[in-house]
Design an enzyme around this catalytic site. Structure first.
Site, PDB file in Angstrom:
ATOM      1  N   LYS A  66     -20.806 -34.761  40.486  1.00  0.00           N
ATOM      2  CA  LYS A  66     -20.105 -35.761  41.297  1.00  0.00           C
ATOM      3  C   LYS A  66     -21.114 -36.700  41.955  1.00  0.00           C
ATOM      4  O   LYS A  66     -20.939 -37.925  41.947  1.00  0.00           O
ATOM      5  CB  LYS A  66     -19.232 -35.063  42.360  1.00  0.00           C
ATOM      6  CG  LYS A  66     -17.974 -34.436  41.757  1.00  0.00           C
ATOM      7  CD  LYS A  66     -17.237 -33.514  42.710  1.00  0.00           C
ATOM      8  CE  LYS A  66     -16.113 -32.808  41.948  1.00  0.00           C
ATOM      9  NZ  LYS A  66     -15.376 -31.813  42.724  1.00  0.00           N
ATOM     10  N   GLN A 110     -15.749 -29.274  48.527  1.00  0.00           N
ATOM     11  CA  GLN A 110     -15.633 -28.532  47.277  1.00  0.00           C
ATOM     12  C   GLN A 110     -14.992 -27.164  47.521  1.00  0.00           C
ATOM     13  O   GLN A 110     -15.390 -26.435  48.432  1.00  0.00           O
ATOM     14  CB  GLN A 110     -17.034 -28.378  46.638  1.00  0.00           C
ATOM     15  CG  GLN A 110     -17.030 -27.767  45.266  1.00  0.00           C
ATOM     16  CD  GLN A 110     -16.358 -28.645  44.201  1.00  0.00           C
ATOM     17  OE1 GLN A 110     -16.341 -29.864  44.302  1.00  0.00           O
ATOM     18  NE2 GLN A 110     -15.793 -28.012  43.194  1.00  0.00           N
ATOM     19  N   ASP A 133      -9.478 -36.361  47.291  1.00  0.00           N
ATOM     20  CA  ASP A 133      -8.953 -35.264  46.468  1.00  0.00           C
ATOM     21  C   ASP A 133      -7.417 -35.288  46.436  1.00  0.00           C
ATOM     22  O   ASP A 133      -6.799 -34.640  45.593  1.00  0.00           O
ATOM     23  CB  ASP A 133      -9.384 -33.916  47.068  1.00  0.00           C
ATOM     24  CG  ASP A 133     -10.471 -33.238  46.262  1.00  0.00           C
ATOM     25  OD1 ASP A 133     -10.526 -33.454  45.039  1.00  0.00           O
ATOM     26  OD2 ASP A 133     -11.246 -32.468  46.866  1.00  0.00           O
TER      27      ASP A 133
HETATM   28  N1  GUN Z   1     -12.660 -27.029  42.967  1.00  0.00           N
HETATM   29  C1  GUN Z   1     -12.133 -27.034  41.719  1.00  0.00           C
HETATM   30  N2  GUN Z   1     -11.495 -28.204  41.473  1.00  0.00           N
HETATM   31  C2  GUN Z   1     -11.634 -28.945  42.595  1.00  0.00           C
HETATM   32  C3  GUN Z   1     -11.191 -30.242  42.940  1.00  0.00           C
HETATM   33  O1  GUN Z   1     -10.531 -30.957  42.187  1.00  0.00           O
HETATM   34  N3  GUN Z   1     -11.527 -30.658  44.196  1.00  0.00           N
HETATM   35  C4  GUN Z   1     -12.242 -29.875  45.048  1.00  0.00           C
HETATM   36  N4  GUN Z   1     -12.506 -30.358  46.262  1.00  0.00           N
HETATM   37  N5  GUN Z   1     -12.657 -28.670  44.747  1.00  0.00           N
HETATM   38  C5  GUN Z   1     -12.361 -28.209  43.523  1.00  0.00           C
END
Ligand code: GUN
Length: 301
Positions: A66, A110, A133
């Protein structure tokens, strides 16, 4: 498009493979252009803050990607790496400071978080206008009432992939496998918004194969490798495979496997591969959401 009608039983066909890598690249280039234009016009440089708590190896990989892609799109990336033993209050204080920072447009915590931290409390604390998100209850509510807001990235990616092959969603049967808050529920809302007839299935669903056989669109997000077999899928259906599981093959080599038996889906109209289907779309949509949030912030001055 009406996938079921376009198939003739006497005519063998090869399913089109929807290239998520290529589409993600196109979206990424568009996002980078939008970010640069916003920066030039207003001085606002779209900025994403990513918070990683602990050392979960998969989360570390995702966060690294990311950060890398945010920078590659010419945007600003801020990283906060916190110890696994951190208290909830400390994390909430960090979120409050990111919420208050006018130079931060997107906040991503995350998941999963360590056990001592209540993930719901943390996600609820993120300013909904910075919730790239799309997990905050305000954005969940906006999605379910169809009034815009920030939409979760993987479901958004699924829709962008579907849009490459489905022209008219109205009245199509869509079956979603998995009812998670991250994928299953939001993608069901997006399909409903397009006026599909949506069935959401889950671990307790009875007769899953027969339900899937009714689908013009299948979105598989169960996290169960090769759950969806070829004989479950109607000829001419479109299949979006969100699953991605690391398995060992016979030679002891690691391989990524989706929720669908890809090799059995030649009779589908179109399928996404694993890897290279939904996976690359998630980060592309995250960056697009960040630019959307930055544009909104710039418009509000
Ligand atoms: N962990 C697994 N998928 C995601 C996601 O789409 N966003 C976040 N913040 N954590 C994750």
């Amino acid at each position: 498009m009406t996938p079921a009608q376009s198939y003739s039983a006497t005519e063998p066909r090869m399913a089109a493979v929807i290239d998520g890598k290529a589409l993600a690249r196109t979206i990424g280039e568009d996002t980078a252009r939008q970010a640069a234009a916003l920066h030039e016009r207003t001085g606002v440089l779209p900025t994403l803050a990513v918070v990683l708590v602990g050392e979960d190896p998969a989360s570390q990989v995702y966060v690294r990607r990311k950060v890398k892609e945010t920078k590659a799109a010419g945007m600003r990336s801020i990283e906060h790496r916190l110890d696994a033993s951190i208290g909830e209050d400390e994390l909430l204080a960090l979120i409050a400071s990111l919420n208050a920072d006018p130079f931060v447009h997107g906040i991503l915590v995350q998941l999963p978080l360590p056990r001592q931290i209540d993930a719901t409390r943390v996600l609820d604390a993120i300013d909904p206008t910075k919730d790239v998100d799309g997990f905050h209850p305000v954005n969940v509510g906006r999605l379910s009432t169809g009034i815009g807001g920030l939409v979760p990235c993987t479901p958004l990616g699924c829709m962008r992939l579907l849009d490459t092959v489905v022209r008219d969603y109205r009245g199509l049967n869509a079956v979603v496998i998995g009812k998670s808050n991250i994928v299953g529920k939001p993608v069901a809302m997006l399909l409903l918004e397009r006026e599909c007839t949506v069935t959401v299935t889950h671990i307790a669903t009875k007769g899953l194969p027969d339900i899937v056989r009714t689908a013009d669109i299948v979105v598989a997000a169960a996290g169960s490798p090769r759950l969806v077999r070829g004989e479950w899928v109607k000829p001419g259906a479109v299949v979006i495979d969100v699953g991605i599981t690391r398995v060992m093959d016979e030679d002891g080599k690691e391989r990524l496997v989706g929720d669908c038996a890809f090799d059995e889906l030649g009779h589908a109209a179109a399928v996404t591969p694993v890897p290279g289907g939904v996976g690359p779309m998630t980060i592309a949509c995250l960056l697009a959401n960040t630019v959307q949030a930055a544009k909104r912030a710039a418009a509000l001055g």
